[in-house]
Design a protein around this motif. Structure first.
Motif, mmCIF file in Angstrom:
data_model
loop_
_atom_site.group_PDB
_atom_site.id
_atom_site.type_symbol
_atom_site.label_atom_id
_atom_site.label_comp_id
_atom_site.label_asym_id
_atom_site.label_seq_id
_atom_site.Cartn_x
_atom_site.Cartn_y
_atom_site.Cartn_z
ATOM 1 N N GLY A 94 145.918 76.443 3.131
ATOM 2 C CA GLY A 94 145.581 77.572 2.260
ATOM 3 C C GLY A 94 145.164 78.762 3.106
ATOM 4 N N TYR A 95 145.835 79.904 2.925
ATOM 5 C CA TYR A 95 145.585 81.090 3.755
ATOM 6 C C TYR A 95 145.171 82.255 2.874
ATOM 7 N N LEU A 96 143.982 82.811 3.132
ATOM 8 C CA LEU A 96 143.527 83.992 2.399
ATOM 9 C C LEU A 96 144.157 85.218 3.028
ATOM 10 N N ASP A 97 145.189 85.730 2.370
ATOM 11 C CA ASP A 97 145.916 86.903 2.864
ATOM 12 C C ASP A 97 145.621 88.072 1.936
ATOM 13 N N LEU B 107 141.566 75.398 5.208
ATOM 14 C CA LEU B 107 141.437 76.779 4.726
ATOM 15 C C LEU B 107 141.520 77.721 5.926
ATOM 16 N N LEU B 108 142.320 78.767 5.807
ATOM 17 C CA LEU B 108 142.363 79.820 6.824
ATOM 18 C C LEU B 108 141.837 81.095 6.160
ATOM 19 N N LEU B 109 140.660 81.522 6.570
ATOM 20 C CA LEU B 109 139.969 82.630 5.892
ATOM 21 C C LEU B 109 139.823 83.815 6.843
ATOM 22 N N ASP B 110 140.474 84.919 6.512
ATOM 23 C CA ASP B 110 140.428 86.130 7.339
ATOM 24 C C ASP B 110 139.513 87.148 6.663
ATOM 25 N N GLU B 111 138.285 87.237 7.156
ATOM 26 C CA GLU B 111 137.261 88.146 6.639
ATOM 27 C C GLU B 111 137.092 88.030 5.118
ATOM 28 N N PRO B 112 136.733 86.837 4.619
ATOM 29 C CA PRO B 112 136.629 86.645 3.167
ATOM 30 C C PRO B 112 135.474 87.402 2.522
ATOM 31 N N THR B 113 134.465 87.818 3.320
ATOM 32 C CA THR B 113 133.310 88.499 2.715
ATOM 33 C C THR B 113 133.539 89.996 2.531
ATOM 34 N N ASN B 114 134.649 90.530 3.090
ATOM 35 C CA ASN B 114 134.966 91.934 2.824
ATOM 36 C C ASN B 114 135.134 92.114 1.310
ATOM 37 N N TYR B 115 134.481 93.100 0.769
ATOM 38 C CA TYR B 115 134.561 93.441 -0.667
ATOM 39 C C TYR B 115 133.797 92.467 -1.569
#
Length: 518
Positions: free
Chosen positions: A69-72, A184-192
């Motif tokens: 799962g990739y947060l894009d 899980l691949l999370l790229d800066e999930p806390t932005n926004y």
């Protein structure tokens, strides 16, 4: 068990190398923080391991049947779908299995005894998968995750095209968490994300049983959820056990050791060279000189890592404005629907105000209404005299194909090319970044280009909409220092208390005037 193995990875853009012979191994259950300065290649690494980018060299090997799962942040959401519809797509593989099970039932009527036995076995397997993956409580799971990230405040039946940037990010994150992938691949999930929902995500990741790789410049958040650090620097990837603070202690100690060894070796090399130069011509000492030369030739010279340019932000200040910065009279903000009660707000010279509260309450809409970029639903805004406003927008949606030099030059045509380059370099950008197109830069590097334009403009009020998003640790610390040194007025939207608490004089909680339930 190894989930992901990366061997001898090399990659670059043009003549700019990002990785050189990098190897990496991810084991089941590891919680990894992927850290490094802006532009070191963290997001590029994520894109390579997910197959979105082809590496120049190297192998990427995933274990069989691993669900990734990739947060894009750039995923497009289809118009006409509600938030609930998008979240339910997380279970598409289960809906497909249900369809397959129904087809098995249809085939049973005409099956031979041998076929029937196989069909019953297949049906039992599918039934177990559906039960074990919460298929029969999907609606409850959607509600639970939606509540945790504040999407129930927005309304799960709202069209995704009507969402703000922060709400859109929440939908993508919620969908990903519902998928419960093996990694899980999370790229800066806390932005926004606002403070309350960052806290919820922190608890979720602390209890997450599977593996994840997390890119984040929010150090308190990072420290609370990871147990391993992989550090990207100078085309290398190095592993450290523990949280970010532990990594920094080891990293600094290692750096000091290398510097001490370098100094000692340089002194030895200088002494050997001096001896050779003084003695190679004399017959009596020629053999000793040759022996020292051989020793010199065998030395493996220690090289110090090149120092990253550290940003330096110094805001240029305009003449002092009048006492009043702005005041609103019965201002109701919004687009089609009101987002606020009638607001009577006042800001005076010297105030530094942070706007806080959940996403979607209209914080950005309020800024744009005050600046006259959008019309309010009703009421008025009065601006003070002699205002020189510097505005940092939360997000720039259009891809920018200008070079960094041209992007700054168009705002400051009186500058020479040397002055433009010097201004960008002061913001922590290298020559290769400066000559690149803005579109190929990382989010943090693009933010530094925008900050470069802001600090070189004479202002007496700064209006900043989430300026810390994407910025690395050094840039964030320098921005905080620069804002504290700035003598003007500041109006700031920020979800990081560690950043804004030391900068502002007042905090306005937008949840007190919103028309929404929070």
């Amino acid at each position: 068990m190894s989930i992901l193995t990366v061997k001898n990875l090399s990659h670059g853009f043009g003549d700019r190398a990002i990785f050189n012979n990098v190897s990496f191994r991810l084991l089941n259950g590891e919680h990894i923080g992927l850290v490094g300065a802006n532009g070191e290649g963290k997001s590029t690494f994520m894109n390579i391991v997910t197959g979105k980018l082809e590496p120049d060299e190297g192998q990427i090997e995933w274990a069989k049947r691993v669900r990734v799962g990739y947060l894009d942040q750039h995923t497009s959401l289809q118009q006409g779908m509600t938030i609930r519809d998008v979240l339910k797509t997380a279970f598409q593989y289960l809906f497909d299995l249900e369809t397959e099970m129904n087809q098995i039932c249809d085939r049973m009527a005409e099956a031979s005894p041998e076929e029937l036995e196989q069909l019953l076995e297949d049906m039992g397997t599918i039934q177990d998968i559906l039960t074990n993956n919460d298929f029969y409580v999907i609606d409850a799971k959607v509600e639970e995750i939606g509540r945790g990230l504040g999407l129930d405040d927005v309304g799960l039946d709202k069209d995704v095209q009507d969402l703000s940037g922060g709400q859109r990010s929440k939908v993508l994150l919620a969908k990903l968490l519902l998928e419960k992938p093996d990694i899980l691949l999370l790229d800066e999930p806390t932005n926004y994300l606002d403070e309350q929902h960052i806290e919820w995500l922190k608890r979720y990741l602390q209890e997450y049983e599977n593996a994840f790789i997390l890119i984040s410049h929010d150090i308190p958040f990072l420290n609370s959820v990871i147990n391993l650090i992989y550090h990207m620097e100078n085309q290398e990837l190095n592993r450290y056990v523990g949280d970010y603070d532990s990594f920094m202690q080891v990293y600094e100690a290692k750096k000091q050791q290398v510097e001490a060894a370098y100094k000692k070796q340089q002194q030895e090399i200088a002494e050997l060279k001096d001896f050779v130069a003084r003695n190679k011509a004399r017959v009596a000492t020629r053999n000793m000189a040759m022996s020292r030369q051989k020793k010199l030739d065998k030395i493996e010279v220690i090289e110090l890592a090149r120092e990253k340019p550290k940003p330096e932000f110094n805001f240029r200040e305009a003449r002092v404005p009048g006492k009043l910065i702005f005041q609103t009279k019965d201002l109701v903000i919004g687009y089609d629907q009101p987002l606020s009660k009638p607001l009577n707000l006042r800001m005076e010279r010297g105030q530094r105000i942070a706007l806080v509260g959940a996403n979607g309450l209209g914080k950005t809409t309020l800024l744009k209404s005050i600046l006259g970029e959008i019309n309010p639903i009703s009421g008025s805004v009065e601006l003070g005299d002699y205002l020189h406003i510097g505005y940092f927008q939360q997000e720039i949606k259009e891809a920018n194909y200008k070079t960094c030099i041209d992007e700054v030059w168009q705002d400051f045509p009186a500058y020479s090319q040397y002055e433009v380059r010097a201004a960008l370099a002061k913001c922590g950008l290298t020559t290769k970044h400066i000559e690149s197109k803005v579109v190929v830069l990382s989010g943090g590097e693009q933010a530094k280009v925008r900050l470069c334009k802001l600090i070189n403009k004479e202002t007496n009020i700064l209006v900043l909409d989430e300026p810390t998003n994407h910025l690395d640790v050094d840039a964030k610390e320098e921005l905080k220092r620069a804002l504290n040194a700035y003598k003007g007025t500041i109006l700031l939207i920020c979800h990081e208390p560690e950043f804004y608490r030391d900068v502002v004089t007042d905090v306005w909680n937008c949840e007190t005037w919103t028309t929404k339930i929070v």
